[in-house]
Write a protein that holds these residues in place. Structure first.
Motif, PDB file in Angstrom:
ATOM      1  N   LEU A 267       0.794  -1.234  -0.113  1.00  0.00           N
ATOM      2  CA  LEU A 267      -0.198  -0.039   0.207  1.00  0.00           C
ATOM      3  C   LEU A 267       0.763   1.193  -0.047  1.00  0.00           C
ATOM      4  N   PRO A 268       1.863   1.263   0.888  1.00  0.00           N
ATOM      5  CA  PRO A 268       2.613   2.541   0.782  1.00  0.00           C
ATOM      6  C   PRO A 268       3.707   2.722  -0.288  1.00  0.00           C
ATOM      7  N   VAL A 269       3.531   1.553  -0.888  1.00  0.00           N
ATOM      8  CA  VAL A 269       4.562   1.633  -2.196  1.00  0.00           C
ATOM      9  C   VAL A 269       3.709   2.213  -3.282  1.00  0.00           C
ATOM     10  N   TYR A 270       2.436   1.572  -3.384  1.00  0.00           N
ATOM     11  CA  TYR A 270       1.723   2.091  -4.482  1.00  0.00           C
ATOM     12  C   TYR A 270       0.882   3.400  -4.560  1.00  0.00           C
ATOM     13  N   ALA A 271       0.454   3.795  -3.232  1.00  0.00           N
ATOM     14  CA  ALA A 271      -0.017   5.096  -2.992  1.00  0.00           C
ATOM     15  C   ALA A 271       0.572   5.958  -1.977  1.00  0.00           C
ATOM     16  N   SER A 272       0.658   7.079  -2.082  1.00  0.00           N
ATOM     17  CA  SER A 272       0.855   8.349  -1.086  1.00  0.00           C
ATOM     18  C   SER A 272      -0.041   8.609  -0.087  1.00  0.00           C
ATOM     19  N   LYS A 273       0.385   8.875   0.978  1.00  0.00           N
ATOM     20  CA  LYS A 273      -0.385   9.355   1.956  1.00  0.00           C
ATOM     21  C   LYS A 273      -1.103  10.698   1.599  1.00  0.00           C
ATOM     22  N   THR A 274      -2.191  11.101   1.766  1.00  0.00           N
ATOM     23  CA  THR A 274      -3.057  12.242   1.491  1.00  0.00           C
ATOM     24  C   THR A 274      -2.196  13.379   2.092  1.00  0.00           C
ATOM     25  N   GLN A 275      -2.054  14.667   0.941  1.00  0.00           N
ATOM     26  CA  GLN A 275      -1.215  15.887   1.402  1.00  0.00           C
ATOM     27  C   GLN A 275      -2.011  16.303   2.824  1.00  0.00           C
ATOM     28  N   THR A 276      -3.184  16.505   2.842  1.00  0.00           N
ATOM     29  CA  THR A 276      -3.741  16.957   4.093  1.00  0.00           C
ATOM     30  C   THR A 276      -4.039  15.834   4.844  1.00  0.00           C
ATOM     31  N   PRO A 277      -3.592  15.611   6.054  1.00  0.00           N
ATOM     32  CA  PRO A 277      -3.699  14.412   7.016  1.00  0.00           C
ATOM     33  C   PRO A 277      -5.074  14.121   7.141  1.00  0.00           C
ATOM     34  N   THR A 278      -5.382  12.701   7.040  1.00  0.00           N
ATOM     35  CA  THR A 278      -6.815  12.249   7.065  1.00  0.00           C
ATOM     36  C   THR A 278      -6.633  10.747   8.036  1.00  0.00           C
ATOM     37  N   PRO A 279      -7.520  10.347   8.754  1.00  0.00           N
ATOM     38  CA  PRO A 279      -7.580   9.289   9.590  1.00  0.00           C
ATOM     39  C   PRO A 279      -7.066   8.073   8.876  1.00  0.00           C
ATOM     40  N   GLU A 280      -7.572   7.829   7.570  1.00  0.00           N
ATOM     41  CA  GLU A 280      -7.153   6.608   6.875  1.00  0.00           C
ATOM     42  C   GLU A 280      -5.782   6.621   6.217  1.00  0.00           C
ATOM     43  N   GLU A 281      -5.245   7.848   6.253  1.00  0.00           N
ATOM     44  CA  GLU A 281      -3.750   8.242   5.449  1.00  0.00           C
ATOM     45  C   GLU A 281      -3.906   8.074   3.924  1.00  0.00           C
ATOM     46  N   TYR A 282      -4.429   6.708   3.551  1.00  0.00           N
ATOM     47  CA  TYR A 282      -4.454   6.375   2.043  1.00  0.00           C
ATOM     48  C   TYR A 282      -6.084   6.566   1.701  1.00  0.00           C
ATOM     49  N   ILE A 283      -6.161   7.343   0.802  1.00  0.00           N
ATOM     50  CA  ILE A 283      -7.673   7.378   0.534  1.00  0.00           C
ATOM     51  C   ILE A 283      -7.714   7.314  -1.196  1.00  0.00           C
ATOM     52  N   GLY A 284      -8.197   6.427  -1.744  1.00  0.00           N
ATOM     53  CA  GLY A 284      -8.350   6.171  -3.253  1.00  0.00           C
ATOM     54  C   GLY A 284      -9.695   7.051  -3.873  1.00  0.00           C
ATOM     55  N   VAL A 285      -9.711   7.203  -5.034  1.00  0.00           N
ATOM     56  CA  VAL A 285     -10.619   7.711  -5.614  1.00  0.00           C
ATOM     57  C   VAL A 285     -11.491   7.061  -6.520  1.00  0.00           C
ATOM     58  N   PRO A 286     -13.162   6.877  -6.442  1.00  0.00           N
ATOM     59  CA  PRO A 286     -13.693   6.059  -6.909  1.00  0.00           C
ATOM     60  C   PRO A 286     -13.924   5.993  -8.578  1.00  0.00           C
TER      61      PRO A 286
END
Length: 477
Positions: free
Chosen positions: A283-302
């Motif tokens: 997960l942290p290889v394929y995706a970056s953490k959200t620029q604005t901190p979020t509880p989930e840290e990683y949020i994909g777009v539908p």
């Protein structure tokens, strides 16, 4: 402009035949070599082809959306499958006018210079290009392609015949390649390591054998039996991965180049949610953490969001691709060791070989994690989870889902495998325009209708309507 010049010169040659010698001299470009060199051709052809394979048009704006690896966070028309007959020109034009033409020339030069290794490498790469084309479009010019002096309007071959022809070509390539033979230069994939090119030739034969396995299982088994009888090997570890490692700007990875100037793309919610559910260390290889901190840290777009829906999600609160994929030097993978192991696992599960499918499946997962420098201990823990373990009663689901994860970034290949295995089972957004369906092919470039009209009509008559929803021959279920 080039065509216009040629027409003018042809007319002058007819009406002013006495000036032929002078015209020949005028038409020589003093800046071009008159004798093509295979090493320079090879470097350029590899770069052009891999750029197209890894490009915005053929991955991020199409296949990676279809397979729900990527999604669009603005200008979402492509994510809703709104395309025209000019949308899918890039793969076709690069494949035919640049790649196949160049690899044919390299093969000819290999013969002329008595260096069969150039010919073998060219046949491997040309076969890969044809495979990309037929996987995407279906019936395509093959037997008459690249022979412009003989066939101005090449006929389209049926997809089955293309696959069978490529198996013959790759067998010939394997025979031509000789690690003890003459060296080659210009190889920016394997640096002239001919033993690895032989492994790639056999690995592509395995890939194609599985493409046809649902329709032609006897032929698929014959291919694997031939490879085994010859004592040949496939890719044997991660050092054998076929990939182009890019340089810094302006020769950087196309994904990196895109994100220098645009911000249209995010990782798909489908993929992020799956990686979350499996506690997947990629997960942290394929995706970056959200620029604005979020509880989930990683949020994909539908996938399939409208422009307003995507805008409401926000650029800063959704995940871009991981830093690994945004590096200028990020490799563009053509064939990974992980894919090879998944292929061998599937061949065993189908009864095409006597290998251990479950063991190869586990090795494939570990190879994928190791590709991103994830430790063996972490890989073992991941593979031991009940949700990840191999299910012999539904090998297509086990292999299909894990292969889909492992092929992140390789949009065209991931899309071909998802269509073939039917896993993971993906759903289209209600905002898409194909009545709940996901595209199963590229439509032909509009230029084919005007420049190669009869061959185009014959192909449509044989294959079916030139639509995104017309299933291809290999896509059996």
């Amino acid at each position: 402009m080039k065509n216009k010049k040629l027409y003018i010169l042809a007319a002058l040659a007819i009406t002013l035949s006495s000036c032929g010698k002078e015209l020949d001299e005028v038409n020589i470009n003093p800046n071009n070599t008159e004798n093509a060199q295979p090493d320079y051709l090879l470097t350029g052809a590899i770069k052009n082809t891999v750029d197209a394979y890894w490009s915005t048009t053929n991955t991020m704006n199409s296949s990676s959306l279809f397979v729900q690896h990527w999604a669009k966070v603005q200008y979402t028309e492509e994510d809703r499958f709104i395309y025209s007959n000019s949308s899918f020109t890039s793969l076709w034009s690069t494949g035919y006018s640049q790649s196949i033409t160049a690899f044919n020339k390299i093969a000819q030069l290999g013969d002329a210079q008595a260096n069969p290794n150039y010919k073998g490498v060219a046949l491997v790469l040309r076969s890969w290009v044809f495979l990309l084309l037929t996987d995407a479009y279906g019936d395509v010019p093959y037997s008459q392609a690249g022979k412009i002096s003989d066939f101005i309007t090449p006929a389209y071959d049926k997809q089955k015949d293309v696959y069978f022809g490529l198996l013959t070509d790759l067998k010939a390539a394997k025979t031509a390649l000789d690690p003890a033979g003459k060296a080659i230069s210009g190889d920016i994939i394997y640096s002239g390591n001919i033993a690895r090119w032989k492994k790639l030739a056999n690995s592509l034969r395995l890939r194609i054998a599985l493409r046809i396995a649902d329709k032609e299982p006897a032929r698929a088994k014959q291919v694997l039996d031939e490879i085994a009888a010859d004592g040949d090997t496939y890719l044997s570890d991660n050092t054998d991965v076929a990939q182009l490692i890019y340089l810094t700007s302006p020769q950087q990875n196309p994904v990196s180049a895109l994100f220098e100037t645009r911000d249209d793309y995010r990782v798909s919610k489908t993929l992020v949610d799956k990686l979350f559910a499996l506690n997947d260390p990629r997960l942290p290889v394929y995706a970056s953490k959200t620029q604005t901190p979020t509880p989930e840290e990683y949020i994909g777009v539908p996938n399939g969001s409208t422009n307003s829906e995507a805008s409401a999600l926000g650029f800063a609160k959704t995940s871009k691709p991981g830093a690994y994929f945004l590096l200028p030097q990020a490799p563009a993978v053509i064939f990974s060791y992980s894919e090879l192991l998944f292929d061998r696992a599937e061949a065993a599960a189908r009864g095409l070989t006597t290998e251990n499918a479950a063991d190869l499946y586990k090795q494939a997962i570990k190879a994928s994690l190791k590709q991103y420098n994830i430790s063996d201990a972490t890989a073992d823990t991941y593979a031991a989870q009940a949700a990840v373990q191999y299910d012999a009663s539904n090998y297509k689901k086990s292999i299909g889902e894990q292969k889909w994860i492992a092929l992140f970034g390789q949009g065209l290949e991931a899309w071909a495998e998802q269509r073939r295995l039917d896993y993971p089972q993906l759903s289209a957004s209600v905002n898409t325009v194909l009545n709940g369906k996901i595209p199963v092919r590229f439509i032909y470039p509009g230029t084919e209708q005007s420049l190669n009209g009869q061959s185009y009509k014959n192909a449509v008559s044989s294959q079916g309507a030139d639509l995104l929803t017309t299933k291809l021959w290999f896509d059996a279920f």
